[in-house]
Design a protein around this motif. Sequence first.
Motif, PDB file in Angstrom:
ATOM      1  N   GLY A 210      -1.393   4.834   2.718  1.00 42.55           N
ATOM      2  CA  GLY A 210       0.019   4.538   2.528  1.00 42.55           C
ATOM      3  C   GLY A 210       0.282   3.933   1.162  1.00 42.55           C
ATOM      4  O   GLY A 210      -0.629   3.550   0.442  1.00 42.55           O
TER       5      GLY A 210
ATOM      6  N   ILE B 235       8.749   2.605   2.803  1.00 43.90           N
ATOM      7  CA  ILE B 235       9.177   3.614   3.764  1.00 43.90           C
ATOM      8  C   ILE B 235      10.377   4.423   3.301  1.00 43.90           C
ATOM      9  O   ILE B 235      10.653   5.465   3.854  1.00 43.90           O
ATOM     10  CB  ILE B 235       9.478   2.968   5.140  1.00 43.90           C
ATOM     11  CG1 ILE B 235      10.453   1.800   4.974  1.00 43.90           C
ATOM     12  CG2 ILE B 235       8.200   2.516   5.817  1.00 43.90           C
ATOM     13  CD1 ILE B 235      10.890   1.159   6.266  1.00 43.90           C
TER      14      ILE B 235
ATOM     15  N   GLN C 201       4.631  -1.966   3.420  1.00 47.88           N
ATOM     16  CA  GLN C 201       4.632  -0.517   3.280  1.00 47.88           C
ATOM     17  C   GLN C 201       5.984  -0.009   2.817  1.00 47.88           C
ATOM     18  O   GLN C 201       7.035  -0.436   3.303  1.00 47.88           O
ATOM     19  CB  GLN C 201       4.244   0.163   4.590  1.00 47.88           C
ATOM     20  CG  GLN C 201       4.037   1.657   4.403  1.00 47.88           C
ATOM     21  CD  GLN C 201       3.418   2.324   5.609  1.00 47.88           C
ATOM     22  OE1 GLN C 201       3.671   1.934   6.736  1.00 47.88           O
ATOM     23  NE2 GLN C 201       2.614   3.331   5.351  1.00 47.88           N
TER      24      GLN C 201
END
Length: 148
Positions: free
Chosen positions: A11, A71, A69
């Motif tokens: 990621g 997104i 993360q």
Amino acid sequence: MDVAIRKIEPGIFISFYGYGNQPEEIAQMKCDAWCRQQHLDPGGAIVYGFNNPNPIPDSAKYGYEIWVQVIGGEEPQGDSRIVEFHGGDYAVVECVGASNMLQCWQSLYAWCIDHKYTLGYHQALEQVTRGHPDPNEMIFALYCPITL
């Protein structure tokens, strides 16, 4: 000890860094400010943390890094930066209370060795799974890197 084996997928993350006597708080303040600016709820994102560098015996100062993360194409601001994480396999255990972290990490590493896992070279991670105003009431997931 109840240990789970999990794979974390690769990621893209934004990294927030703190250094000092309480670097977790410094990194968390930067992360929280960025999340407010982005109108993001950090509770809805994947968030990991880890020492960087680890504490050393003769110094109260060390570093801590928090990854959130990406997104939706969010961009870093200030001294935050983009990190590409390649993922990996982990032995994962739950730890209750910040004061128990060192003991939990030591037990997890010993479990991995006792169960014939090879320690991996990818990043060890910590994740808050239940927040609480009192750090000794928080629950963490500790991720020990392994190779299968």
